[in-house]
Design a protein around this motif. Structure first.
Motif, PDB file in Angstrom:
ATOM      1  N   HIS A 234      -6.215 -30.645  23.020  1.00  0.00           N
ATOM      2  CA  HIS A 234      -7.204 -30.447  22.334  1.00  0.00           C
ATOM      3  C   HIS A 234      -6.832 -30.279  20.452  1.00  0.00           C
ATOM      4  O   HIS A 234      -5.765 -30.269  19.458  1.00  0.00           O
ATOM      5  N   ARG A 235      -7.754 -29.612  20.210  1.00  0.00           N
ATOM      6  CA  ARG A 235      -8.170 -30.408  19.180  1.00  0.00           C
ATOM      7  C   ARG A 235      -7.571 -29.490  17.229  1.00  0.00           C
ATOM      8  O   ARG A 235      -7.081 -30.285  16.581  1.00  0.00           O
ATOM      9  N   GLU A 236      -7.048 -29.028  18.047  1.00  0.00           N
ATOM     10  CA  GLU A 236      -5.596 -28.255  16.998  1.00  0.00           C
ATOM     11  C   GLU A 236      -4.579 -28.852  16.431  1.00  0.00           C
ATOM     12  O   GLU A 236      -4.270 -28.533  16.221  1.00  0.00           O
ATOM     13  N   ALA A 237      -4.354 -29.265  18.249  1.00  0.00           N
ATOM     14  CA  ALA A 237      -2.567 -30.170  17.865  1.00  0.00           C
ATOM     15  C   ALA A 237      -3.310 -31.059  17.496  1.00  0.00           C
ATOM     16  O   ALA A 237      -2.156 -31.675  16.531  1.00  0.00           O
ATOM     17  N   ILE A 238      -3.982 -31.938  17.161  1.00  0.00           N
ATOM     18  CA  ILE A 238      -4.377 -32.971  16.225  1.00  0.00           C
ATOM     19  C   ILE A 238      -4.523 -32.676  15.001  1.00  0.00           C
ATOM     20  O   ILE A 238      -3.480 -33.471  13.691  1.00  0.00           O
ATOM     21  N   GLU A 239      -4.627 -31.533  14.361  1.00  0.00           N
ATOM     22  CA  GLU A 239      -5.905 -30.895  13.430  1.00  0.00           C
ATOM     23  C   GLU A 239      -3.263 -30.235  13.124  1.00  0.00           C
ATOM     24  O   GLU A 239      -3.217 -30.417  11.089  1.00  0.00           O
ATOM     25  N   ARG A 240      -3.106 -29.729  13.495  1.00  0.00           N
ATOM     26  CA  ARG A 240      -1.715 -29.219  12.945  1.00  0.00           C
ATOM     27  C   ARG A 240      -0.921 -30.762  12.676  1.00  0.00           C
ATOM     28  O   ARG A 240      -0.078 -30.486  11.929  1.00  0.00           O
ATOM     29  N   ALA A 241      -0.540 -31.220  13.399  1.00  0.00           N
ATOM     30  CA  ALA A 241      -0.177 -32.679  13.455  1.00  0.00           C
ATOM     31  C   ALA A 241      -0.374 -33.577  12.217  1.00  0.00           C
ATOM     32  O   ALA A 241       0.080 -34.586  11.630  1.00  0.00           O
ATOM     33  N   GLY A 242      -1.724 -33.019  12.304  1.00  0.00           N
ATOM     34  CA  GLY A 242      -2.200 -34.300  10.569  1.00  0.00           C
ATOM     35  C   GLY A 242      -3.446 -35.199  10.482  1.00  0.00           C
ATOM     36  O   GLY A 242      -3.228 -35.522  10.314  1.00  0.00           O
ATOM     37  N   GLY A 243      -3.514 -34.946  11.687  1.00  0.00           N
ATOM     38  CA  GLY A 243      -4.786 -36.409  12.772  1.00  0.00           C
ATOM     39  C   GLY A 243      -4.102 -38.000  12.851  1.00  0.00           C
ATOM     40  O   GLY A 243      -2.717 -38.141  12.905  1.00  0.00           O
ATOM     41  N   TRP A 244      -4.364 -38.809  12.991  1.00  0.00           N
ATOM     42  CA  TRP A 244      -3.689 -40.258  12.751  1.00  0.00           C
ATOM     43  C   TRP A 244      -3.632 -40.398  11.465  1.00  0.00           C
ATOM     44  O   TRP A 244      -4.361 -40.238  11.091  1.00  0.00           O
ATOM     45  N   ASP A 245      -2.034 -41.636  11.172  1.00  0.00           N
ATOM     46  CA  ASP A 245      -1.912 -41.884   9.871  1.00  0.00           C
ATOM     47  C   ASP A 245      -2.675 -43.192   9.618  1.00  0.00           C
ATOM     48  O   ASP A 245      -1.988 -43.981  10.988  1.00  0.00           O
ATOM     49  N   GLU A 246      -3.946 -43.059   9.040  1.00  0.00           N
ATOM     50  CA  GLU A 246      -4.060 -44.126   8.575  1.00  0.00           C
ATOM     51  C   GLU A 246      -3.428 -45.401   8.150  1.00  0.00           C
ATOM     52  O   GLU A 246      -4.204 -46.703   8.358  1.00  0.00           O
ATOM     53  N   GLY A 247      -2.533 -44.958   8.127  1.00  0.00           N
ATOM     54  CA  GLY A 247      -1.694 -46.440   7.570  1.00  0.00           C
ATOM     55  C   GLY A 247      -0.853 -46.958   8.906  1.00  0.00           C
ATOM     56  O   GLY A 247      -0.530 -48.466   8.856  1.00  0.00           O
ATOM     57  N   MET A 248      -0.745 -46.271  10.030  1.00  0.00           N
ATOM     58  CA  MET A 248      -0.466 -47.173  11.255  1.00  0.00           C
ATOM     59  C   MET A 248      -1.333 -47.215  11.689  1.00  0.00           C
ATOM     60  O   MET A 248      -2.233 -46.840  12.603  1.00  0.00           O
ATOM     61  N   LEU A 249      -1.294 -49.262  11.997  1.00  0.00           N
ATOM     62  CA  LEU A 249      -2.597 -50.039  12.102  1.00  0.00           C
ATOM     63  C   LEU A 249      -2.068 -49.967  13.873  1.00  0.00           C
ATOM     64  O   LEU A 249      -3.196 -50.675  13.911  1.00  0.00           O
ATOM     65  N   ARG A 250      -0.893 -50.243  14.339  1.00  0.00           N
ATOM     66  CA  ARG A 250      -1.564 -49.908  16.016  1.00  0.00           C
ATOM     67  C   ARG A 250       0.084 -49.036  16.176  1.00  0.00           C
ATOM     68  O   ARG A 250       0.457 -48.457  14.306  1.00  0.00           O
TER      69      ARG A 250
END
Length: 358
Positions: free
Chosen positions: A166-182
């Protein structure tokens, strides 16, 4: 049921060999509702960017967005930012979406009430070496007991392969952490679970995955997996388990045994004292490990063609040792948390040099 519109997001970089086939499998879905595909394309050393543009020109349901950093989590955030729909299905350029996948996934999402559902990473090799890697990636001897690798019953899990959110779950969690490369999906799913969401595994979802085609690329892949799993264990020590700790222990023991044994051989060659020559006994550790992975191949891969089975010990050793070495050498400062959010990369991410690979 009424099937909601879906946005499939795919980060791609250096995927000249697989991209057209991966796109064809997505756009060929017999999904009852509306769906689109968003490619986030990173700087590539092959024809990936041109292929993506050509496919977009021919397919109105396909959109291409740039991913200047080449990082997977940045690509996913950019793709979700450009996506139009409330259900997000992640797919990879190395993966082939089977017929009926979207319909099955969306039905599972509705039936379970989960924030994210996913299934089995069904590794299928094309070459003899690739088939050996595929066997190892779907065997407990190679990757432990993770359900998305080896299968199992449906139910709640910590994380899943790819994922339909659910898109709202991604957005509520803040999306993917762009410092987490794996381990970026594991990290996102951890935050979703921390916020009360549920991650659900269903074996009905099987995505064909094309394994790495050479020892060099396989070692690089698993070395980075090990480095970033250490980040997870460092930040979330409650997640440490035998499956994660066995490879670094094996790598450490094999390395110590090999170096000690070689020192003993050198002492023998130099006519050193008898006590030093006894160091050669330590070679039993690496030799015992090699005997072990060979025995595993002989016992568990009986139905595999002989040429493939002959490569399995090499593949298992490469995966274990590379993963273990990455875990043991992972620097404390490897993970730099990003403030980026879906569709809104931060300044540091925008200016970073290309890093990470699919």
């Amino acid at each position: 049921m009424e099937y909601p519109p879906v946005s499939v997001v795919m980060p791609v970089r250096n995927e000249e060999r697989h991209l057209a086939e991966a796109v064809r499998h997505v756009l060929g879905q017999d999904y009852p509702g509306e769906f689109e595909l968003v490619l986030a394309v990173g700087p590539s050393g092959d024809r990936t960017e041109q292929i993506a543009r050509d496919l977009a020109a021919a397919q109105p349901r396909l959109t291409v967005v740039p991913n200047p950093t080449g990082k997977i989590p940045a690509a996913l955030n950019a793709a979700v930012g450009a996506a139009r729909h409330a259900v997000i299905a992640r797919m990879d350029g190395h993966a082939l979406m089977p017929p009926g996948y979207l319909a099955t996934a969306v039905a599972a999402l509705a039936e379970t009430g989960a924030a994210d559902v996913g299934g089995v990473m069904a590794a299928v090799g094309v070459t003899t070496f690739g088939q050996a890697v595929a066997w190892a990636m779907t065997s407990k001897a190679g990757v432990g007991s993770a359900a998305f690798h080896t299968g199992g019953g449906a139910g709640p899990v910590d994380s899943v392969y790819l994922g339909i959110y659910h898109r709202e779950a991604i957005e509520r969690a803040g999306g993917w952490d762009e410092g987490m490369l794996r381990a970026e999906d594991w990290d996102l799913n951890y935050r979703i679970r921390a916020g009360g969401g549920r991650i659900w595994f269903t074996p009905d979802l099987r995505v064909t995955y094309r394994p790495r085609a050479s020892v060099r690329t396989l070692v690089a892949q698993y070395f980075h997996y090990g480095r970033w799993r250490r980040v997870i264990v460092r930040e979330h020590p409650e997640t440490a388990s035998f499956r994660y700790l066995a490879p670094p222990v094996a790598a450490a023991l094999v390395t110590v045994g090999l170096m000690t044994g070689l020192a003993g051989l050198a002492s023998i060659a130099a006519g050193g004292p008898v006590a030093a020559q006894w160091l050669t006994a330590a070679l039993v550790i690496p030799l015992g490990y090699l005997a072990g992975v060979t025995a595993v191949a002989a016992a568990l891969a009986r139905g595999v063609p002989a040429k493939v089975r002959a490569r399995i010990p090499l593949v298992l050793a490469a995966m274990h040792m590379a993963w273990g070495a990455g875990f043991l050498t992972s620097p404390r400062g490897l993970h730099r948390k990003s403030d980026a959010r879906v569709g809104q990369p931060d300044a540091a991410t925008e200016s970073a040099a290309p890093a990470g690979a699919e």
